[in-house]
Enzyme design. Structure first.
Site, PDB file in Angstrom:
ATOM      1  N   THR A 139     -38.569  22.434  16.377  1.00 47.25           N
ATOM      2  CA  THR A 139     -39.078  21.528  17.401  1.00 47.25           C
ATOM      3  C   THR A 139     -38.773  21.923  18.847  1.00 47.25           C
ATOM      4  O   THR A 139     -37.882  22.695  19.129  1.00 47.25           O
ATOM      5  CB  THR A 139     -38.581  20.093  17.122  1.00 47.25           C
ATOM      6  OG1 THR A 139     -38.719  19.813  15.742  1.00 47.25           O
ATOM      7  CG2 THR A 139     -39.337  19.081  17.903  1.00 47.25           C
ATOM      8  N   GLY A 183     -34.227  19.266  17.058  1.00 44.37           N
ATOM      9  CA  GLY A 183     -32.982  19.280  16.325  1.00 44.37           C
ATOM     10  C   GLY A 183     -33.023  18.684  14.933  1.00 44.37           C
ATOM     11  O   GLY A 183     -31.991  18.313  14.394  1.00 44.37           O
ATOM     12  N   GLU A 227     -44.191  21.716   7.702  1.00 46.11           N
ATOM     13  CA  GLU A 227     -43.824  20.313   7.843  1.00 46.11           C
ATOM     14  C   GLU A 227     -43.857  19.523   6.537  1.00 46.11           C
ATOM     15  O   GLU A 227     -43.225  18.469   6.442  1.00 46.11           O
ATOM     16  CB  GLU A 227     -44.739  19.627   8.866  1.00 46.11           C
ATOM     17  CG  GLU A 227     -44.619  20.150  10.279  1.00 46.11           C
ATOM     18  CD  GLU A 227     -43.319  19.782  10.971  1.00 46.11           C
ATOM     19  OE1 GLU A 227     -42.472  19.112  10.343  1.00 46.11           O
ATOM     20  OE2 GLU A 227     -43.147  20.157  12.134  1.00 46.11           O
ATOM     21  N   SER A 239     -38.317  12.955  12.460  1.00 44.47           N
ATOM     22  CA  SER A 239     -37.224  12.440  13.291  1.00 44.47           C
ATOM     23  C   SER A 239     -37.536  12.559  14.780  1.00 44.47           C
ATOM     24  O   SER A 239     -36.698  12.172  15.608  1.00 44.47           O
ATOM     25  CB  SER A 239     -35.925  13.199  12.987  1.00 44.47           C
ATOM     26  OG  SER A 239     -35.529  13.009  11.654  1.00 44.47           O
TER      27      SER A 239
END
Length: 612
Positions: free
Chosen positions: A423, A518, A467, A496
């Site tokens: 990300t 993260g 993903e 997230s």
């Protein structure tokens, strides 16, 4: 969309404060042109280390752009100088990140984008989707057991239908100022003329030797001896330049239909070990969505974030809400380090919030929220009751249990823990007062380790995401109860990512834009930054500099080399199982000030803030 009052407009015309990054001479002002603007290529390379590099913080007066690489930040800067909006700048930034930070995000992945248009908050969903041919057995072997996680990552099965371009196009149609075509000029120019490999990109290549096994990626990122290209090597990507040129001319359909879609599908379906089912119909049928944002009262502010399929806002606001219900902490930060008095309740609240996350949160098009409303998870009475479970001693690894925020027509089982990665984050505020917080991903470093080049003979291309490994590999628990985040055809995997916009509760004025990469730790990084920046008297850069502490319910991880030994000892004395490791966030934060904006960039990555 959520309606808000207009924000304070920042003052116009001032100069950027660049601290010790020596960016003088970089910030060229492009001339307005019929196509939108003429891109002025900067004479800059990313910073000299991929480790921890202190950042000065940046003050600007009329606008600010924060991104994970100086070349990307500059692209956004130049777009706004040419009259572009925050959305225009975000598009230019993301296209350059596809080129210069390919390990983290790109057109082969997905994104969540929060936009404040000056009056209302919008949430644009570009999250990847499972192909229609995928089902609950996607990551199970012939015996019905989950396959090895990294085997799944490096396969065609992990690739979801990408959504970033579709989402950016949807947002641009409504909020763009410059022509779509012009916003691709920075990335096309840099891909054609070349850019220097940064220390972070080089280190990512060193850490991912399996990338060389992909024929296209191996030829592009590695030398004739199979070694990663060195820092400072000029890297050109003619294949990506050709792809972006066509997307600039024809829109997102250039990737989702035709020869580029055929190439992407072929790469997935012809994977030599674990091919996926992604089809041309999946590509053509992908639609980005505008969802209702979640705006949550917290102390003196209203914090707006992304709803499911993201778990970010719900989980981080659960953590902050539980901490708010506890007695006020007298000293939360001492000499630039969080105290044990703050860390203990933060970590315990994290355990409880992640227990709820694992039970309840999934794609809202497939999963019913408790009590029919996601806000039941954030109700003050519910969080106060959950906070009563936080005692002087830790509840211990794996002991946190989900709560009961509201009745469910269908009960879900708790998802077993599994890794999350990847990300990049972008924060922008333009002179009109519009603000963007956008988090974008391909999941693991270099995603599925599959590179697509459009089907031609040109070198380079773009990375495909992995993903789908964000889904639960196991679809049910041992009793056969379904897991909310299980694989289903056309479903978006739980994320997230936590792009966040903050407003004053009384006035409705914009306060901040922030977010981080993260994996699951995005939630901790963003929650800690919000708490520090808004309640602990530190500025945006100081908040990003703070050492990290995370847990998803088990072991506590403290950022290696950043905490006194006494802190580790004291936490262990409270019953926490503590280890240290690198916690490489990539936070970007912009905060409104009386004179404009003050921005911070994470010292653990190569990002900078630019503006006037």
């Amino acid at each position: 969309m959520t309606s808000r009052t207009s924000p304070r407009l920042a003052r116009l015309a001032s100069s950027i404060v660049c601290g010790n990054l020596l960016l003088a001479g970089l910030l060229t002002t492009p001339a307005l042109a019929q196509e939108g603007f003429e891109y002025a290529r900067p004479d800059i390379s990313p910073e000299s280390s991929s480790g921890y590099q202190e950042k000065p913080g940046w003050s600007t007066s009329s606008f600010a752009v924060a991104a994970a690489n100086p070349l990307a930040t500059d692209a956004g800067y130049q777009v706004i100088k040419a009259g572009g909006s925050a959305i225009d700048a975000a598009i230019a930034v993301q296209m350059v990140l596809t080129l210069v930070e390919p390990q983290s995000s790109g057109i082969g992945g997905g994104s969540f984008l929060m936009l404040f248009d000056g009056e209302e908050v919008h949430a644009f969903d570009g999250r990847e989707k499972a192909p229609l041919g995928a089902d609950e057995s996607l990551f199970l072997n012939a015996d019905g057991d989950p396959i090895d996680f990294m085997t799944a990552v490096e396969s065609g099965r992990s690739v979801g239908v990408p959504g970033t371009l579709r989402m950016l196009e949807l947002a641009h149609d409504e909020y763009g100022e410059l022509p779509w075509k012009s916003l691709f000029a920075p990335a096309i120019t840099l891909a054609t003329e070349g850019f220097e490999i940064s220390p972070r990109l080089h280190q990512s290549l060193v850490s991912t030797p399996s990338l060389a096994e992909d024929e296209i990626a191996g030829a592009y990122f590695f030398d004739d001896q199979g070694e990663p290209l060195e820092v400072g090597t000029t890297l050109r990507n003619p294949a990506l330049a050709a792809i972006l040129t066509k997307v600039a001319e024809e829109g997102s359909s250039a990737l989702h239909t035709g020869e580029f879609a055929e190439d992407l599908v072929s790469r997935v379906r012809n994977h030599p070990e674990l091919p996926g089912t992604l089809s041309l119909e999946d590509m053509a049928g992908y639609a980005a969505l505008e969802r209702e944002p979640l705006c949550t009262p917290w102390r003196d502010w209203e914090v707006c974030g992304f709803p499911p399929p993201s778990s970010g806002h719900l989980t981080l606001m659960q953590i902050l809400g539980m901490m708010e219900a506890l007695p006020e902490i007298e000293t939360a930060i001492h000499e630039g380090v969080p105290t044990v008095d703050w860390l203990h309740p933060f970590l315990e609240a994290s355990r409880l919030a992640f227990a709820d996350r694992g039970r309840y949160i999934g794609d809202s098009d497939f999963v019913e929220p408790p009590g029919g409303d996601w806000n039941t998870l954030l109700a003050p009475d519910y969080l106060a009751k959950r906070a009563e479970l936080i005692k002087q001693q830790s509840m211990g690894s794996g002991e946190a249990r989900p709560g009961n925020p509201g009745s469910l027509e269908t009960a879900y089982a708790s998802q077993p823990q599994q890794p999350e990665h990847g990300t990049s984050h972008i924060s922008i505020v333009d002179p009109r007062g519009q603000a963007v917080a956008m988090t974008s991903s391909i999941e693991q470093a270099f995603g599925s380790r599959i590179m697509a080049n459009g089907g031609g003979e040109l070198d380079g291309g773009y990375l495909l995401n992995n993903e789908l490994t964000d889904f639960s590999f196991t679809p049910t628990d041992e009793q056969g109860t379904p897991i909310a985040n299980r694989v289903q055809p056309g479903k978006r995997p739980r994320s997230s990512m936590s792009p966040t916009l903050v407003f004053e509760r009384e006035s409705g004025e914009l306060v901040a834009s922030l977010g981080s990469p993260g994996g699951a730790a995005i939630i901790h990084y963003t929650a800690q930054t919000l708490d520090a920046m808004l309640t602990r008297g530190v500025d945006a850069q100081q908040a990003l500099d703070l050492p990290h502490a995370i847990t998803t319910g088990g072991t506590v991880y403290l950022e290696q080399g950043r905490f006194p030994e006494a802190t580790l000892s004291d936490l262990r004395g409270l019953g926490h199982e503590v280890e240290t490791r690198e916690l490489t966030s990539g936070l970007q934060a912009l905060k409104v000030t009386e004179d404009g904006f003050y921005g911070g960039a994470d010292p653990r990555r190569e990002g900078v803030v630019m503006g006037d």
